[in-house]
Design a protein around this motif. Structure first.
Motif, PDB file in Angstrom:
ATOM      1  N   THR A 103       5.710   8.766  15.122  1.00 29.43           N
ATOM      2  CA  THR A 103       5.722   8.882  13.754  1.00 29.43           C
ATOM      3  C   THR A 103       4.450   8.824  12.941  1.00 29.43           C
ATOM      4  OG1 THR A 103       8.096   7.816  13.711  1.00 29.43           O
ATOM      5  CG2 THR A 103       6.822   7.755  11.676  1.00 29.43           C
ATOM      6  N   GLU A 104       3.571   7.943  13.380  1.00 34.00           N
ATOM      7  CA  GLU A 104       2.340   7.890  12.675  1.00 34.00           C
ATOM      8  C   GLU A 104       1.485   8.993  13.156  1.00 34.00           C
ATOM      9  OE1 GLU A 104      -0.862   6.440  10.050  1.00 34.00           O
ATOM     10  OE2 GLU A 104       1.312   5.972  10.257  1.00 34.00           O
ATOM     11  N   HIS A 106       2.429  11.869  13.549  1.00 30.86           N
ATOM     12  CA  HIS A 106       2.906  13.235  12.843  1.00 30.86           C
ATOM     13  C   HIS A 106       2.261  12.834  11.102  1.00 30.86           C
ATOM     14  CE1 HIS A 106       5.297  16.271  11.527  1.00 30.86           C
ATOM     15  NE2 HIS A 106       5.870  15.661  10.627  1.00 30.86           N
ATOM     16  N   SER A 107       2.536  11.659  10.753  1.00 32.02           N
ATOM     17  CA  SER A 107       2.269  11.343   9.393  1.00 32.02           C
ATOM     18  C   SER A 107       0.712  11.458   8.980  1.00 32.02           C
ATOM     19  CB  SER A 107       2.825  10.188   8.948  1.00 32.02           C
ATOM     20  OG  SER A 107       2.202   9.545   7.692  1.00 32.02           O
ATOM     21  N   ASP A 108       0.125  11.203  10.035  1.00 32.74           N
ATOM     22  CA  ASP A 108      -1.417  11.239   9.789  1.00 32.74           C
ATOM     23  C   ASP A 108      -2.043  12.782   9.798  1.00 32.74           C
ATOM     24  OD1 ASP A 108      -4.144  10.819   9.828  1.00 32.74           O
ATOM     25  OD2 ASP A 108      -4.187   9.490  11.647  1.00 32.74           O
ATOM     26  N   PHE A 204       2.087   1.778   9.816  1.00 34.94           N
ATOM     27  CA  PHE A 204       2.440   2.905   9.284  1.00 34.94           C
ATOM     28  C   PHE A 204       1.485   3.221   8.163  1.00 34.94           C
ATOM     29  CE2 PHE A 204       6.802   2.419  10.952  1.00 34.94           C
ATOM     30  CZ  PHE A 204       6.503   3.215  12.043  1.00 34.94           C
ATOM     31  N   GLN A 207      -3.443   5.779   9.218  1.00 33.09           N
ATOM     32  CA  GLN A 207      -4.214   7.059   9.621  1.00 33.09           C
ATOM     33  C   GLN A 207      -5.328   6.753  10.905  1.00 33.09           C
ATOM     34  OE1 GLN A 207      -5.426   7.702   5.508  1.00 33.09           O
ATOM     35  NE2 GLN A 207      -3.981   9.634   5.592  1.00 33.09           N
TER      36      GLN A 207
END
Length: 229
Positions: A103-104, A106-108, A204, A207
């Motif tokens: 999840t992180e 993809h978010s980063d 979360f 980055q």
């Protein structure tokens, strides 16, 4: 189920890869044998298997670009691979920590993450995926924190600091973050652990992947391709 007599005591000193072993003093071999003897005395299944314990050290100390420090192996035998946080391809469902890393990631970086968290491609680029403690009891998280692994991993980290001072350290969780002062010239990125117990308290949004690449660039080191190939 107890291990075979002397299985770990004999195998651990021999399992240390040559690129790391050449710098080891005699007392390191003795420490590994003593730790192995303590493992042989445990009446429990142990993960990962002896031949996988030092799998993270397939990255030579002078080739480390990023070191990611975890706590201990996944307690599920099908998850524990010898690479911190990595899950063998094809194993499902993924444990919560692995899902949170995806999840992180993809978010980063906005990367597609597919269906797995096999991190072999990271290791091949010089990412040292090292747990603080390299074994645990099957089904029991953090069961081997008092067996002496911390002294061994302290020594491994010192080798990285000596051989790859331009590297970056990513420290996830309390046990890893205690090592910040040991990292010397390495760039350091700290956050909460990706465990579901702490991910919302600082993992979360941290980055780590883009920050690591930025630090590598500042140090004249090429970026890591963090895609899950």
């Amino acid at each position: 189920m107890p291990t075979s007599p002397n299985r770990w005591e004999h195998s651990l000193p021999r399992a240390l890869p040559a690129a790391w072993a050449h710098a080891a003093q005699r007392d390191m071999s003795d420490q590994l044998a003593a730790l192995g003897k303590r493992l042989d005395e445990r009446e429990e299944p142990i993960v990962p298997e002896p031949e996988r314990v030092f799998r993270a050290l397939s990255v030579d100390p002078d080739r480390v670009r990023v070191v990611i420090i975890g706590q201990d192996p996944y307690p599920n035998p099908s998850h524990a691979s010898g690479l911190a946080f990595s899950i063998p391809r094809g194993v499902s469902p993924l444990p919560p920590s692995a899902k949170n890393i995806r999840t992180e990631l993809h978010s980063d970086l906005g990367l597609p993450v597919g269906q797995h968290l096999d991190l072999d491609s990271w290791a091949q680029q010089g990412v040292l995926l090292l747990n603080r403690h390299l074994t645990t009891a099957a089904g029991q998280p953090a069961a081997h924190t008092d067996l002496g692994w911390s002294e061994i991993t302290n020594w491994l980290i010192d080798r990285v600091v000596d051989a790859s001072p331009q590297a970056v350290a990513i420290l996830w969780g309390r046990h890893a973050r205690r090592l910040a002062g040991r990292m010397g010239p390495l760039g350091v990125i700290e956050s909460a652990h990706p465990s579901p117990l702490s991910a919302h308290r600082g993992f979360f949004g941290s980055q780590p992947f883009s920050r690591a690449n930025a630090l590598l660039s500042e140090r004249g080191v090429s970026a890591i391709d963090w895609r899950l190939h």
